[in-house]
Enzyme design. Structure first.
Site, PDB file in Angstrom:
ATOM      1  CG  MET A 249      -1.854   1.217   1.251  1.00  0.00           C
ATOM      2  SD  MET A 249      -3.044   1.162   2.601  1.00  0.00           S
ATOM      3  CE  MET A 249      -1.981   1.557   3.989  1.00  0.00           C
ATOM      4  CB  CYS A 250       2.543   3.229  -2.190  1.00  0.00           C
ATOM      5  SG  CYS A 250       3.824   1.991  -1.840  1.00  0.00           S
ATOM      6  N   GLY A 251       0.943   5.663  -1.379  1.00  0.00           N
ATOM      7  CA  GLY A 251       0.113   6.803  -1.743  1.00  0.00           C
ATOM      8  C   GLY A 251       0.726   7.576  -2.891  1.00  0.00           C
TER       9      GLY A 251
END
Length: 289
Positions: A1-3
């Protein structure tokens, strides 16, 4: 999970605030990626010159020869503006001295580091930067070590950089193919392969839109890309589109965020057109040079 975040100024109105707006978007995505962060900003440039964003070796100053190019210090990085015909020699000498060249471009500067996104943005004074467009990434490393080299964005050709949320399944074979055709890589990160692939396409005369269209055929896995070039800004999701994404457009701005809250503080957002980008669809904007 990254932004992922991205911001493209359609008009000059918010160019002076681009860094401030991008910094706020990046910090909002901290929960999606608290271990490292980075960003690229496209600002002014001079014909016949390249800007090299350089990270010296740990605890080492810039090599003495770099002072010839009047480096501009910015946190742990420095920006050298060098004549185009000297750039390959300078890059080779920097690499030989152990300094990492993290960004190369006429208009692009690229910064990244380990730590919370707000701390990375503060180190490099992102809020004071101006420009036409920029993109950023907050990383939660799941497949590799937490290092500055592994942080996004990735730059594999002049003014081309990419941030990515997802995972590619054919990156190893694609990396071998691209290396055989002259694309260099500094890490084992699959996202750098995606950037290298787009550089390979651009080197063959494709537009960014054409390169992203072709990526849908050649890249396997799940991905959301935000990509910048000297004058362009593109977004692409794979055909399944399992990673979250939202976009907004006003008369002055195009914005991308992994979540709507990254866009909530932007000027004009209350009347913006807001939508979820469609799977396997290229979104692309470009400004005249």
């Amino acid at each position: 999970m990254c932004g992922i975040v991205g911001l493209f100024a359609k008009t000059p109105k918010y160019e002076g605030r681009l860094g401030t707006l991008l910094a706020g978007m990046l910090e909002t995505m901290s929960e999606r990626g608290p271990d490292s962060a980075g960003f690229a900003v496209y600002s002014g440039g001079d014909d016949g010159m390249l800007k090299l964003t350089v990270r010296p070796a740990d605890a080492e100053p810039l090599p003495a020869f770099a002072e010839t190019y009047a480096p501009r210090r910015c946190g742990s990085h420095a920006v050298l503006t060098v004549p185009l015909d000297e750039s390959e020699t300078v890059i080779a000498a920097l690499n030989e001295a152990g300094a990492a060249v993290v960004g190369i471009g006429k208009r692009m500067e690229l910064y990244k580091g380990i730590g919370l996104p707000a701390a990375v943005a503060e180190e490099f004074d992102l809020s004071r930067m101006t420009g036409t467009h920029g993109l950023g990434h907050t990383r939660m490393a799941t497949e590799s070590a937490v290092t500055t080299d592994g942080a996004h964005p990735f730059n594999t050709g002049p003014d081309l950089c990419l941030v990515h949320n997802g995972s590619l399944s054919n990156h190893a074979s694609l990396r071998r193919r691209l290396r055989s055709e002259g694309i260099a890589f500094q890490t084992d990160n699959d996202s750098e392969v995606a950037a290298g692939y787009l550089t390979w396409c651009l080197n063959r005369g494709m537009s960014l839109k054409q390169a992203l269209d072709r990526a849908l055929e050649d890249l396997d896995g799940f991905f959301t890309f935000v990509v910048g070039t000297e004058s362009g800004f593109g977004v692409l999701r794979d055909a399944i589109a399992c990673k979250p994404a939202v976009m907004a457009e006003t008369g002055d701005l195009i914005a991308f965020g992994s979540e709507y809250r990254a866009l909530a503080g932007l000027p004009g957002i209350d009347t913006a057109r807001v939508w979820e980008p469609e799977p396997a669809t290229v979104y692309f904007w470009e400004r005249a040079a």
